[in-house]
Scaffold this active site. Structure first.
Site, PDB file in Angstrom:
ATOM      1  N   ASP A  10       0.861  -1.176   0.000  1.00  0.00           N
ATOM      2  CA  ASP A  10       0.000   0.000   0.000  1.00  0.00           C
ATOM      3  C   ASP A  10       0.903   1.232   0.000  1.00  0.00           C
ATOM      4  OD1 ASP A  10       0.862   0.305   2.618  1.00  0.00           O
ATOM      5  OD2 ASP A  10      -1.130   0.258   3.526  1.00  0.00           O
ATOM      6  N   CYS A  67       3.052  -3.152   4.077  1.00  0.00           N
ATOM      7  CA  CYS A  67       2.182  -2.028   4.432  1.00  0.00           C
ATOM      8  C   CYS A  67       2.889  -1.275   5.564  1.00  0.00           C
ATOM      9  CB  CYS A  67       0.762  -2.480   4.772  1.00  0.00           C
ATOM     10  SG  CYS A  67       0.582  -3.465   6.277  1.00  0.00           S
ATOM     11  N   GLY A  68       2.184  -0.406   6.254  1.00  0.00           N
ATOM     12  CA  GLY A  68       2.863   0.396   7.275  1.00  0.00           C
ATOM     13  C   GLY A  68       3.437  -0.455   8.392  1.00  0.00           C
ATOM     14  N   GLY A  70       2.877  -3.948   8.414  1.00  0.00           N
ATOM     15  CA  GLY A  70       2.974  -5.331   7.913  1.00  0.00           C
ATOM     16  C   GLY A  70       1.800  -6.181   8.386  1.00  0.00           C
ATOM     17  N   GLY A  72      -1.695  -5.440   8.456  1.00  0.00           N
ATOM     18  CA  GLY A  72      -2.904  -5.456   7.620  1.00  0.00           C
ATOM     19  C   GLY A  72      -2.735  -6.341   6.397  1.00  0.00           C
ATOM     20  N   HIS A 100      10.175 -23.812   9.395  1.00  0.00           N
ATOM     21  CA  HIS A 100       9.096 -24.532  10.077  1.00  0.00           C
ATOM     22  C   HIS A 100       7.728 -24.359   9.414  1.00  0.00           C
ATOM     23  CE1 HIS A 100      11.326 -24.835  14.222  1.00  0.00           C
ATOM     24  NE2 HIS A 100      12.055 -25.240  13.210  1.00  0.00           N
ATOM     25  N   ARG A 111       6.829   1.158   8.000  1.00  0.00           N
ATOM     26  CA  ARG A 111       6.944   2.234   8.985  1.00  0.00           C
ATOM     27  C   ARG A 111       7.590   1.774  10.286  1.00  0.00           C
ATOM     28  NH1 ARG A 111       0.825   4.664   8.145  1.00  0.00           N
ATOM     29  NH2 ARG A 111       1.296   5.946   6.320  1.00  0.00           N
TER      30      ARG A 111
END
Ligand code: RB5
Length: 148
Positions: A10, A67-68, A70, A72, A100, A111
């Site tokens: 995103d 994403c910001g 990780g 979402g 594993h 972020r």
């Protein structure tokens, strides 16, 4: 070395995605960029779903979602059967996710993780092979969603 990697992010993961692509291409990987293609605000589920369907359709062997945090994009990806997305904040988690869990998607937080760490995580993820053995049965059970 995996044959094909697809990557999606995103707006909050756009910058990290751009740098990870450059890093992987320099190392000789084939990387397909599924967007986003700029920092205009978008929704991480759209890119998680796009990446998941790309992989389940056999168009890529592995994926990277950013994403910001990780979080979402990893949640979105893991809604798909056959996707094992691992959010990794360090190299140990990257190694274990492959050894594993046979993770087929690496998730990163643009972020919350530094770029050098993200590149180290990525290197570890792609150089580590699934251990199989006792872990194979557990990974197989994931596909059944716990159903008896
Ligand atoms: C976007 O602002 C942010 O919420 C998203 O990138 C991600 O961190 C969600 O889990």
């Amino acid at each position: 070395m995996p044959k094909k990697i697809a990557i999606a992010a995103d707006h909050a993961g756009f910058e990290m995605k751009t740098k990870i692509i450059a890093h992987l291409v320099k190392k000789g990987f084939e990387v397909e960029d599924l967007g986003a293609h700029c920092e205009d605000r978008v929704d991480y589920p759209d890119f998680g779903f796009k990446l998941a369907t790309h992989i389940t359709a056999g168009k890529a062997d592995f994926g990277i979602g950013v994403c910001g945090s990780g979080l979402g994009i990893s949640i979105a990806l893991n809604r798909y059967s056959g996707i094992r997305a691992a959010l990794c904040h360090d190299v140990t988690m990257a190694r274990l996710s492959r050894l594993h869990n046979d993770a087929n998607v690496l998730c990163l937080g643009g972020r919350v993780t530094g770029q050098v760490t993200a590149e180290d995580i990525t290197d570890e993820f792609f150089k580590t092979a699934f251990e199989g053995g006792r872990h194979q049965d557990r990974v197989n059970k994931l596909s059944s969603c716990g159903a008896a």
